[in-house]
Motif scaffolding. Sequence first.
Motif, PDB file in Angstrom:
ATOM      1  N   ASN A   8       0.775  -1.206   0.031  1.00 27.21           N
ATOM      2  CA  ASN A   8      -0.179  -0.094   0.073  1.00 27.21           C
ATOM      3  C   ASN A   8       0.718   1.126   0.026  1.00 27.21           C
ATOM      4  O   ASN A   8       1.873   1.165   0.648  1.00 27.21           O
ATOM      5  CB  ASN A   8      -0.979  -0.054   1.182  1.00 27.21           C
ATOM      6  CG  ASN A   8      -1.755  -1.216   1.111  1.00 27.21           C
ATOM      7  OD1 ASN A   8      -2.435  -1.356   0.225  1.00 27.21           O
ATOM      8  ND2 ASN A   8      -1.759  -1.978   2.373  1.00 27.21           N
ATOM      9  N   ILE A   9       0.390   2.226  -0.754  1.00 19.37           N
ATOM     10  CA  ILE A   9       1.178   3.521  -0.576  1.00 19.37           C
ATOM     11  C   ILE A   9       0.401   4.542   0.172  1.00 19.37           C
ATOM     12  O   ILE A   9      -0.854   4.879  -0.242  1.00 19.37           O
ATOM     13  CB  ILE A   9       1.373   4.109  -2.095  1.00 19.37           C
ATOM     14  CG1 ILE A   9       2.305   3.054  -2.677  1.00 19.37           C
ATOM     15  CG2 ILE A   9       2.137   5.279  -1.903  1.00 19.37           C
ATOM     16  CD1 ILE A   9       2.744   3.217  -4.316  1.00 19.37           C
ATOM     17  N   LEU A  10       0.816   5.285   0.993  1.00 20.91           N
ATOM     18  CA  LEU A  10       0.472   6.530   1.848  1.00 20.91           C
ATOM     19  C   LEU A  10       1.191   7.765   1.302  1.00 20.91           C
ATOM     20  O   LEU A  10       2.359   7.653   1.531  1.00 20.91           O
ATOM     21  CB  LEU A  10       0.411   6.255   3.325  1.00 20.91           C
ATOM     22  CG  LEU A  10       0.111   7.287   4.075  1.00 20.91           C
ATOM     23  CD1 LEU A  10      -1.525   7.501   3.943  1.00 20.91           C
ATOM     24  CD2 LEU A  10       0.299   6.883   5.563  1.00 20.91           C
ATOM     25  N   GLU A  11       0.338   8.730   0.922  1.00 16.38           N
ATOM     26  CA  GLU A  11       1.043  10.070   0.478  1.00 16.38           C
ATOM     27  C   GLU A  11       0.407  11.112   1.199  1.00 16.38           C
ATOM     28  O   GLU A  11      -0.915  11.300   0.936  1.00 16.38           O
ATOM     29  CB  GLU A  11       0.938  10.029  -1.097  1.00 16.38           C
ATOM     30  CG  GLU A  11       1.930  11.299  -1.260  1.00 16.38           C
ATOM     31  CD  GLU A  11       2.229  11.538  -2.890  1.00 16.38           C
ATOM     32  OE1 GLU A  11       2.632  12.429  -3.395  1.00 16.38           O
ATOM     33  OE2 GLU A  11       1.850  10.488  -3.359  1.00 16.38           O
ATOM     34  N   THR A  16       5.042  15.899   1.428  1.00 16.76           N
ATOM     35  CA  THR A  16       6.089  16.240   2.372  1.00 16.76           C
ATOM     36  C   THR A  16       6.473  14.840   2.843  1.00 16.76           C
ATOM     37  O   THR A  16       7.608  14.547   3.158  1.00 16.76           O
ATOM     38  CB  THR A  16       5.938  16.924   3.365  1.00 16.76           C
ATOM     39  OG1 THR A  16       4.872  16.472   4.362  1.00 16.76           O
ATOM     40  CG2 THR A  16       5.506  18.336   3.060  1.00 16.76           C
ATOM     41  N   MET A  17       5.773  13.899   2.765  1.00 15.20           N
ATOM     42  CA  MET A  17       6.216  12.493   3.299  1.00 15.20           C
ATOM     43  C   MET A  17       5.244  11.437   2.672  1.00 15.20           C
ATOM     44  O   MET A  17       4.158  11.674   2.397  1.00 15.20           O
ATOM     45  CB  MET A  17       5.666  12.365   4.737  1.00 15.20           C
ATOM     46  CG  MET A  17       6.170  11.067   5.581  1.00 15.20           C
ATOM     47  SD  MET A  17       5.914  11.323   7.153  1.00 15.20           S
ATOM     48  CE  MET A  17       6.675   9.722   7.923  1.00 15.20           C
ATOM     49  N   ASN A  49       9.443   4.651   4.371  1.00 16.80           N
ATOM     50  CA  ASN A  49       9.320   6.160   3.995  1.00 16.80           C
ATOM     51  C   ASN A  49       9.234   6.172   2.495  1.00 16.80           C
ATOM     52  O   ASN A  49       9.789   5.181   1.868  1.00 16.80           O
ATOM     53  CB  ASN A  49      10.330   6.808   4.744  1.00 16.80           C
ATOM     54  CG  ASN A  49      11.761   6.542   4.151  1.00 16.80           C
ATOM     55  OD1 ASN A  49      12.191   6.072   3.131  1.00 16.80           O
ATOM     56  ND2 ASN A  49      12.582   6.851   5.126  1.00 16.80           N
ATOM     57  N   HIS A  50       9.041   7.438   1.985  1.00 21.97           N
ATOM     58  CA  HIS A  50       8.991   7.608   0.599  1.00 21.97           C
ATOM     59  C   HIS A  50      10.382   7.261  -0.235  1.00 21.97           C
ATOM     60  O   HIS A  50      10.328   7.127  -1.317  1.00 21.97           O
ATOM     61  CB  HIS A  50       8.632   9.081   0.452  1.00 21.97           C
ATOM     62  CG  HIS A  50       9.739  10.171   0.593  1.00 21.97           C
ATOM     63  ND1 HIS A  50      10.003  10.315   2.027  1.00 21.97           N
ATOM     64  CD2 HIS A  50      10.530  10.886  -0.043  1.00 21.97           C
ATOM     65  CE1 HIS A  50      11.089  11.349   2.044  1.00 21.97           C
ATOM     66  NE2 HIS A  50      11.302  11.379   0.702  1.00 21.97           N
ATOM     67  N   LEU A  51      11.250   7.431   0.577  1.00 23.31           N
ATOM     68  CA  LEU A  51      12.681   7.061  -0.027  1.00 23.31           C
ATOM     69  C   LEU A  51      12.905   5.350  -0.101  1.00 23.31           C
ATOM     70  O   LEU A  51      13.913   4.828  -0.531  1.00 23.31           O
ATOM     71  CB  LEU A  51      13.853   7.509   0.535  1.00 23.31           C
ATOM     72  CG  LEU A  51      13.852   9.086   0.575  1.00 23.31           C
ATOM     73  CD1 LEU A  51      14.968   9.646   1.430  1.00 23.31           C
ATOM     74  CD2 LEU A  51      13.885   9.498  -0.985  1.00 23.31           C
ATOM     75  N   ASP A 117      -1.090   5.820  11.949  1.00 23.22           N
ATOM     76  CA  ASP A 117      -0.543   7.270  12.449  1.00 23.22           C
ATOM     77  C   ASP A 117       0.808   7.431  12.161  1.00 23.22           C
ATOM     78  O   ASP A 117       1.565   7.333  13.133  1.00 23.22           O
ATOM     79  CB  ASP A 117      -1.143   7.563  13.761  1.00 23.22           C
ATOM     80  CG  ASP A 117      -0.909   8.932  14.259  1.00 23.22           C
ATOM     81  OD1 ASP A 117      -0.677   9.751  13.568  1.00 23.22           O
ATOM     82  OD2 ASP A 117      -0.975   9.089  15.521  1.00 23.22           O
ATOM     83  N   VAL A 118       1.092   7.592  10.901  1.00 26.36           N
ATOM     84  CA  VAL A 118       2.512   7.714  10.470  1.00 26.36           C
ATOM     85  C   VAL A 118       3.166   8.942  11.246  1.00 26.36           C
ATOM     86  O   VAL A 118       4.277   8.656  11.664  1.00 26.36           O
ATOM     87  CB  VAL A 118       2.548   7.859   9.010  1.00 26.36           C
ATOM     88  CG1 VAL A 118       4.131   7.802   8.705  1.00 26.36           C
ATOM     89  CG2 VAL A 118       1.994   6.647   8.469  1.00 26.36           C
TER      90      VAL A 118
END
Length: 581
Positions: A8-11, A16-17, A49-51, A117-118
């Motif tokens: 899953n992808i959370l943006e 910003t994250m 994280n996004h990286l 709750d990232v």
Amino acid sequence: MIGSSGSNILEKEDGTMRVKASAVALACVLASVAYAGPDTITYQGSLLNHLGGPVSNGTYQMQFKIFDAATGGTNRWEETDNVQVTRALFSTILGDDTALGGLFLTYPDLWLEVTVDVDRSGTFEGDEVFSPRQNLAGVPWACPRLEPNAESPNLVGGHSDNYVTTGAHGATIGGGGDSGLPNRVTDDWGTVGGGFDNQAGDDDGTTSDAMGATVAGGVVNAASGILASVGGGWHNEATSFAATIGGGALNHAEGLCATVGGGEGNDATGIHATVGGGQYNNATSEAATVAGGYGNYCWADYATIGGGYIHYATSPYATVGGGMLNSATSECATIAGGRQNSAAGAFSAVAGGRQNAADGEYSFAAGRRANAHHNGSFVLTDSTDDGFSSVRDDALRVRFNGGATFVVNNGRWVRFWETAGHLIDTSANGAHLTVGGAWTDGSDRNAKENFATVDPQDVLARVTDLPITTWNYKAEEPSIRHMGPVGQDFYASFGLGQDGRHIAALDANGVALAAIQGLYQIVQEKETRISGQQQQIATLQAQVSAQQARNADLESRLAALEALVVPMTQGVALLAGGKAK
């Protein structure tokens, strides 16, 4: 236990994250022995994280919801947990606060939604919901439903179409099944482990006449006899009491306690009959056995075929070990192997080879085209493509165009082989039978020792004293006469040979030659005497001839004198007469 994986992808809306959570394993574990459905399941995953790197270690609040649809639908269960994340990995138990209960039994198609709750703000935000939801479709097959009854409950797992016939009890369906192809148990205590379109029981409306039947898995298999069993495979049927099929395809175990191990198209229809495997084999009588191969038929009680291609064992206790196109058709007949052999006599046997026949009772054939047609006959042949048959009962016939050698103790041998004019040879002393039929004793000086001279005239004298009679052997008719000494007399006279019951031809010949020498010596001595006498006779004859010549001369002279005397006598007479006057 069930498992699933996904990503899953959370943006965040401000970009910003960006967090990626990947549930690499989802496990459903029963929290108790109750079969109403799992109360808890273990959920494991990771947060990146996004990286693509791990999020910070720490405790994150996670919210888990289970819906009855991939999107929208009704929230059937939810729970919020504080979950420790270390190096992006986490593990938690769903249902430890709010039990799952019979959720999976009630709703066959469920979907898990996870919110994290990232940013650890203490609130769940819309962009912290992982999408899409994770399908928990595996759960209904892993979590069986319980069907209580007054005697023993039934346990049904797998596809929702799987069923136990009404009235049956103690039945179990472990899993499997498919839409329109359910697994089913129709009789008491029956079991289907998995697969689809399998049946345990005979489905005849009575649940107690095929109890305890088992199908472990596979497709379209049926165990319809009491305690019958099918291990797996495709389209197999075990239809009698304790009949068993291990696997394979299109196999049938129809006899009481019959067994088919596997293979394809095999039938064990006799009581206690067995087919181990192979293809299109048949064991149709009591305790008949086909171990494997193709197209083999055991049609008599206790008959056996080990394997091979299209064999027949059609009489009680008949056996074919293997090979191709062999037939054992009489009681206790046996063919070890080979091709196109037949054993049609009771207790007959063919050791192997090709196109051999043992038709007589207790007969035996081996090689190529050996035919033991008579009772008790043994026929052994070589590779020559020509029929060779027995000629009478209880007789051995052997054909080996390359000869035969019999080795006995200490490496000695007798060989039958035409070479250098010999037909039979021995290793002991060179004795042999010639092609023409003459037995020749070995007499090599180098093979002999302890030489002693003999007195020929003494041997002749002994021969003269040796009784020579005519007689017949007791084993022969009285009309069949022989002439010669008996062994006892010969041994007493000459002491030759091993004992007094046998006479070796070589010894008899030696005695005869010595006697001839003795006789020759006597003849020579007599001839010498006769020659001297003849000389004496010649001398006497010469003397007689000389005397006769002298006598003839005297007679001639006498005649001349007489011729002179007569006239004188006559004159004297005249003179005398004249004086008288």
